[in-house]
Design a protein around this motif. Structure first.
Motif, PDB file in Angstrom:
ATOM      1  N   UNK A  89       0.824  -1.209   0.000  1.00  0.00           N
ATOM      2  CA  UNK A  89       0.000   0.000   0.000  1.00  0.00           C
ATOM      3  C   UNK A  89       0.865   1.268   0.000  1.00  0.00           C
ATOM      4  N   UNK A  90       2.151   1.106   0.126  1.00  0.00           N
ATOM      5  CA  UNK A  90       3.057   2.258   0.113  1.00  0.00           C
ATOM      6  C   UNK A  90       2.953   3.001  -1.210  1.00  0.00           C
ATOM      7  N   UNK A  91       2.670   4.295  -1.128  1.00  0.00           N
ATOM      8  CA  UNK A  91       2.468   5.103  -2.330  1.00  0.00           C
ATOM      9  C   UNK A  91       2.198   6.548  -1.917  1.00  0.00           C
ATOM     10  N   UNK A  92       2.190   7.412  -2.900  1.00  0.00           N
ATOM     11  CA  UNK A  92       1.637   8.747  -2.705  1.00  0.00           C
ATOM     12  C   UNK A  92       0.147   8.662  -3.040  1.00  0.00           C
ATOM     13  N   UNK A  93      -0.667   9.125  -2.125  1.00  0.00           N
ATOM     14  CA  UNK A  93      -2.116   9.063  -2.293  1.00  0.00           C
ATOM     15  C   UNK A  93      -2.649  10.431  -2.700  1.00  0.00           C
ATOM     16  N   UNK A  94      -3.465  10.419  -3.744  1.00  0.00           N
ATOM     17  CA  UNK A  94      -4.021  11.646  -4.293  1.00  0.00           C
ATOM     18  C   UNK A  94      -5.540  11.665  -4.157  1.00  0.00           C
ATOM     19  N   UNK A  95      -6.045  12.810  -3.797  1.00  0.00           N
ATOM     20  CA  UNK A  95      -7.474  13.063  -3.789  1.00  0.00           C
ATOM     21  C   UNK A  95      -7.832  13.739  -5.114  1.00  0.00           C
ATOM     22  N   UNK A  96      -9.010  13.419  -5.635  1.00  0.00           N
ATOM     23  CA  UNK A  96      -9.430  13.999  -6.902  1.00  0.00           C
ATOM     24  C   UNK A  96     -10.932  14.261  -6.891  1.00  0.00           C
ATOM     25  N   UNK A  97     -11.345  15.233  -7.694  1.00  0.00           N
ATOM     26  CA  UNK A  97     -12.755  15.583  -7.813  1.00  0.00           C
ATOM     27  C   UNK A  97     -13.179  15.516  -9.274  1.00  0.00           C
ATOM     28  N   UNK A  98     -14.358  14.977  -9.481  1.00  0.00           N
ATOM     29  CA  UNK A  98     -14.882  14.850 -10.837  1.00  0.00           C
ATOM     30  C   UNK A  98     -16.218  15.571 -10.944  1.00  0.00           C
ATOM     31  N   UNK A  99     -16.456  16.165 -12.103  1.00  0.00           N
ATOM     32  CA  UNK A  99     -17.723  16.830 -12.373  1.00  0.00           C
ATOM     33  C   UNK A  99     -18.751  15.873 -12.954  1.00  0.00           C
ATOM     34  N   UNK A 100     -18.352  14.641 -13.180  1.00  0.00           N
ATOM     35  CA  UNK A 100     -19.238  13.642 -13.745  1.00  0.00           C
ATOM     36  C   UNK A 100     -20.112  13.025 -12.666  1.00  0.00           C
ATOM     37  N   UNK A 101     -21.085  12.242 -13.081  1.00  0.00           N
ATOM     38  CA  UNK A 101     -21.981  11.580 -12.129  1.00  0.00           C
ATOM     39  C   UNK A 101     -21.308  10.387 -11.482  1.00  0.00           C
ATOM     40  N   UNK A 102     -20.289   9.848 -12.162  1.00  0.00           N
ATOM     41  CA  UNK A 102     -19.583   8.687 -11.649  1.00  0.00           C
ATOM     42  C   UNK A 102     -18.227   8.633 -12.308  1.00  0.00           C
ATOM     43  N   UNK A 103     -17.210   8.229 -11.587  1.00  0.00           N
ATOM     44  CA  UNK A 103     -15.862   8.244 -12.148  1.00  0.00           C
ATOM     45  C   UNK A 103     -14.984   7.266 -11.414  1.00  0.00           C
ATOM     46  N   UNK A 104     -14.365   6.359 -12.165  1.00  0.00           N
ATOM     47  CA  UNK A 104     -13.439   5.406 -11.568  1.00  0.00           C
ATOM     48  C   UNK A 104     -12.093   5.393 -12.274  1.00  0.00           C
ATOM     49  N   UNK A 105     -11.944   6.222 -13.286  1.00  0.00           N
ATOM     50  CA  UNK A 105     -10.688   6.297 -14.017  1.00  0.00           C
ATOM     51  C   UNK A 105     -10.096   7.686 -13.847  1.00  0.00           C
TER      52      UNK A 105
END
Length: 122
Positions: A89-105
């Motif tokens: 699980x070691x990694x840099x973790x990023x938060x992201x925001x999408x304007x779409x109704x659903x987003x997994x990519x």
């Protein structure tokens, strides 16, 4: 415009827990789909979890049952509770925001934070 600031990363032993937070500024946070991604050294950025405005969630298989994504719209904050952490699980973790109704990519997300580093020691 949405600005995202992650916090909560650090060093933890395998089996331990961390809670990441992502504070969002800007308009319409409650309507954004929010996601967490991670990128380990030498690897591509990968999807971890996502949550929409009605709190539907979806997880990568690698974290399902160990990680929980949640959001507090009153605080404009999204969280990632990480339990039973593994060295992978070691990694840099990023938060992201999408304007779409659903987003997994990652290509479906419009705004990104700077990331917070998580290191899990064995």
């Amino acid at each position: 415009q949405v600005q995202l600031v992650e916090s909560g990363g650090g060093l933890v032993q395998a089996g331990g827990s961390l809670r990441l937070s992502c504070a969002a500024s800007g308009d319409a946070f409650s309507r954004n789909v929010m996601g967490w991604f991670r990128q380990a050294p030498g690897n591509e950025r990968e999807f971890v979890a996502t949550i929409n405005w009605s709190r539907d969630t979806y997880y990568a298989d690698s974290v399902k049952g160990r990680f929980t994504i949640s959001r507090d719209n009153a605080k404009n904050t999204v969280y990632l509770q990480m339990n039973s952490l593994k060295p992978e699980d070691t990694a840099v973790y990023y938060c992201a925001a999408s304007l779409r109704r659903w987003a997994t990519s990652s290509v479906q997300y419009d705004y990104w934070g700077q990331g917070t580093r998580v290191t899990v020691s064995s």
